[in-house]
Design a protein around this motif. Structure first.
Motif, PDB file in Angstrom:
ATOM      1  N   LEU A 133       6.255   7.616   5.000  1.00 19.36           N
ATOM      2  CA  LEU A 133       7.150   8.310   4.077  1.00 19.36           C
ATOM      3  C   LEU A 133       6.559   9.697   3.884  1.00 19.36           C
ATOM      4  O   LEU A 133       5.385   9.840   3.526  1.00 19.36           O
ATOM      5  CB  LEU A 133       7.233   7.566   2.741  1.00 19.36           C
ATOM      6  CG  LEU A 133       7.812   6.151   2.821  1.00 19.36           C
ATOM      7  CD1 LEU A 133       7.683   5.442   1.485  1.00 19.36           C
ATOM      8  CD2 LEU A 133       9.256   6.186   3.281  1.00 19.36           C
ATOM      9  N   LYS A 134       7.364  10.722   4.172  1.00 21.02           N
ATOM     10  CA  LYS A 134       6.840  12.085   4.159  1.00 21.02           C
ATOM     11  C   LYS A 134       7.971  13.051   3.862  1.00 21.02           C
ATOM     12  O   LYS A 134       8.982  13.050   4.549  1.00 21.02           O
ATOM     13  CB  LYS A 134       6.227  12.399   5.527  1.00 21.02           C
ATOM     14  CG  LYS A 134       5.663  13.785   5.652  1.00 21.02           C
ATOM     15  CD  LYS A 134       5.051  13.971   7.033  1.00 21.02           C
ATOM     16  CE  LYS A 134       4.499  15.375   7.166  1.00 21.02           C
ATOM     17  NZ  LYS A 134       3.895  15.584   8.489  1.00 21.02           N
ATOM     18  N   GLY A 135       7.788  13.864   2.833  1.00 25.83           N
ATOM     19  CA  GLY A 135       8.815  14.826   2.478  1.00 25.83           C
ATOM     20  C   GLY A 135       9.943  14.167   1.703  1.00 25.83           C
ATOM     21  O   GLY A 135       9.877  13.002   1.339  1.00 25.83           O
ATOM     22  N   SER A 151      10.449   0.591  -8.098  1.00 25.55           N
ATOM     23  CA  SER A 151       9.798   0.450  -6.789  1.00 25.55           C
ATOM     24  C   SER A 151      10.043  -0.925  -6.170  1.00 25.55           C
ATOM     25  O   SER A 151      10.021  -1.073  -4.954  1.00 25.55           O
ATOM     26  CB  SER A 151       8.303   0.739  -6.888  1.00 25.55           C
ATOM     27  OG  SER A 151       7.670  -0.195  -7.724  1.00 25.55           O
ATOM     28  N   SER A 152      10.314  -1.921  -6.987  1.00 24.72           N
ATOM     29  CA  SER A 152      10.589  -3.257  -6.449  1.00 24.72           C
ATOM     30  C   SER A 152      11.883  -3.290  -5.625  1.00 24.72           C
ATOM     31  O   SER A 152      12.107  -4.226  -4.862  1.00 24.72           O
ATOM     32  CB  SER A 152      10.670  -4.285  -7.584  1.00 24.72           C
ATOM     33  OG  SER A 152      11.757  -3.961  -8.450  1.00 24.72           O
ATOM     34  N   GLY A 210       0.814  -1.223   0.000  1.00 25.62           N
ATOM     35  CA  GLY A 210       0.000   0.000   0.000  1.00 25.62           C
ATOM     36  C   GLY A 210       0.842   1.265   0.000  1.00 25.62           C
ATOM     37  O   GLY A 210       0.527   2.235  -0.700  1.00 25.62           O
ATOM     38  N   ALA A 211       1.911   1.271   0.773  1.00 21.51           N
ATOM     39  CA  ALA A 211       2.803   2.433   0.807  1.00 21.51           C
ATOM     40  C   ALA A 211       3.533   2.582  -0.524  1.00 21.51           C
ATOM     41  O   ALA A 211       3.700   3.694  -1.037  1.00 21.51           O
ATOM     42  CB  ALA A 211       3.803   2.300   1.950  1.00 21.51           C
ATOM     43  N   HIS A 212       3.947   1.458  -1.110  1.00 18.62           N
ATOM     44  CA  HIS A 212       4.584   1.488  -2.443  1.00 18.62           C
ATOM     45  C   HIS A 212       3.630   2.097  -3.472  1.00 18.62           C
ATOM     46  O   HIS A 212       4.017   2.974  -4.241  1.00 18.62           O
ATOM     47  CB  HIS A 212       4.941   0.067  -2.887  1.00 18.62           C
ATOM     48  CG  HIS A 212       6.300  -0.374  -2.487  1.00 18.62           C
ATOM     49  ND1 HIS A 212       7.030  -1.252  -3.238  1.00 18.62           N
ATOM     50  CD2 HIS A 212       7.077  -0.084  -1.423  1.00 18.62           C
ATOM     51  CE1 HIS A 212       8.192  -1.480  -2.659  1.00 18.62           C
ATOM     52  NE2 HIS A 212       8.233  -0.780  -1.545  1.00 18.62           N
ATOM     53  N   ALA A 213       2.387   1.591  -3.502  1.00 18.11           N
ATOM     54  CA  ALA A 213       1.415   2.041  -4.503  1.00 18.11           C
ATOM     55  C   ALA A 213       1.126   3.535  -4.355  1.00 18.11           C
ATOM     56  O   ALA A 213       1.022   4.258  -5.355  1.00 18.11           O
ATOM     57  CB  ALA A 213       0.124   1.225  -4.382  1.00 18.11           C
ATOM     58  N   LEU A 250       0.294   5.820   6.793  1.00 18.04           N
ATOM     59  CA  LEU A 250       0.950   5.215   7.944  1.00 18.04           C
ATOM     60  C   LEU A 250       1.016   3.709   7.744  1.00 18.04           C
ATOM     61  O   LEU A 250       0.061   3.102   7.246  1.00 18.04           O
ATOM     62  CB  LEU A 250       0.151   5.546   9.208  1.00 18.04           C
ATOM     63  CG  LEU A 250       0.718   5.050  10.532  1.00 18.04           C
ATOM     64  CD1 LEU A 250       2.055   5.710  10.829  1.00 18.04           C
ATOM     65  CD2 LEU A 250      -0.275   5.333  11.659  1.00 18.04           C
ATOM     66  N   TRP A 251       2.141   3.101   8.101  1.00 15.37           N
ATOM     67  CA  TRP A 251       2.305   1.653   8.020  1.00 15.37           C
ATOM     68  C   TRP A 251       3.208   1.193   9.154  1.00 15.37           C
ATOM     69  O   TRP A 251       3.861   2.001   9.800  1.00 15.37           O
ATOM     70  CB  TRP A 251       2.850   1.206   6.659  1.00 15.37           C
ATOM     71  CG  TRP A 251       4.066   1.942   6.180  1.00 15.37           C
ATOM     72  CD1 TRP A 251       4.103   3.155   5.569  1.00 15.37           C
ATOM     73  CD2 TRP A 251       5.432   1.514   6.279  1.00 15.37           C
ATOM     74  NE1 TRP A 251       5.405   3.507   5.282  1.00 15.37           N
ATOM     75  CE2 TRP A 251       6.235   2.525   5.710  1.00 15.37           C
ATOM     76  CE3 TRP A 251       6.048   0.373   6.782  1.00 15.37           C
ATOM     77  CZ2 TRP A 251       7.616   2.426   5.626  1.00 15.37           C
ATOM     78  CZ3 TRP A 251       7.431   0.283   6.701  1.00 15.37           C
ATOM     79  CH2 TRP A 251       8.200   1.297   6.119  1.00 15.37           C
TER      80      TRP A 251
END
Length: 194
Positions: free
Chosen positions: A75-77, A36-37, A12-15, A157-158
């Protein structure tokens, strides 16, 4: 062989990050984007691991992981290395969401490095800055515009709930490296080999 211990963001975070990047990759055309992999947050990088020590590395990282609790992350910024004026590496920032999350993530990286040392494998040293590498540039570039565009990212968030130990195989010719996961080391649990 090269090896590293890392946290891999979930699907989900990757997508979500892929979707954000889709219309922004052309902001800096000279960048070579990491597929991304291959996205991960490195905890400890070991440039030279003898083949016969890889399972010792896995066991050491597994012990460290089993003593740690899952860490809520986002992941932010964004940022660049080494500087905005002469950027060569572009990355997403990793934000631990818990009050003590940065200390927990930094401690996990430090203990992973210590585990490698105890085994007799020398991990890369230096300060720890959690990040996810997005792209590299062959030539330094001025990154102000790129950073302005990327700073707006605020991913979902994860939970970082495992450390994956990878071996890295160089690509054929000038190809990208191939990362092979050899073990998943759950945080707060026992390890499972791939």
């Amino acid at each position: 062989m090269r090896a590293f211990a890392a946290i891999v963001p979930p699907t989900g975070a990757h997508a979500d990050l892929e979707e954000f990047l889709a219309s922004r990759r052309e902001v800096e055309p000279g960048l070579r984007w990491t597929p991304s992999s291959l996205w991960h947050v490195t905890l400890a990088f070991m440039a030279e691991v003898p083949q016969d020590l890889i399972w010792d590395v896995v066991d050491g990282i597994g012990e460290v992981a089993s003593a740690a609790a899952p860490i809520p992350l986002r992941l932010k910024g964004a940022g660049v290395f080494p500087s905005t004026d002469e950027a060569r590496v572009a990355w997403m920032d990793v934000h631990p969401e818990a009050v003590d999350g940065l200390a927990a993530l930094t401690g996990l990286a430090l203990e992973s490095r210590r585990a490698a040392h105890r085994i007799g494998v020398s991990p890369a040293e230096g300060g720890y800055r959690p990040h996810l590498t997005l792209a590299r540039s062959r030539r330094p570039f001025e990154a102000t515009t790129w950073l302005r565009v990327m700073q707006g990212y605020d991913g979902p968030l994860w939970s970082a709930d495992e450390v994956t130990v990878f071996v890295s195989h160089r690509g054929e010719g000038r190809g990208r490296p191939h990362y092979e996961p050899v073990a998943a080391c759950p945080l707060g649990a026992t390890i499972s080999r791939e």
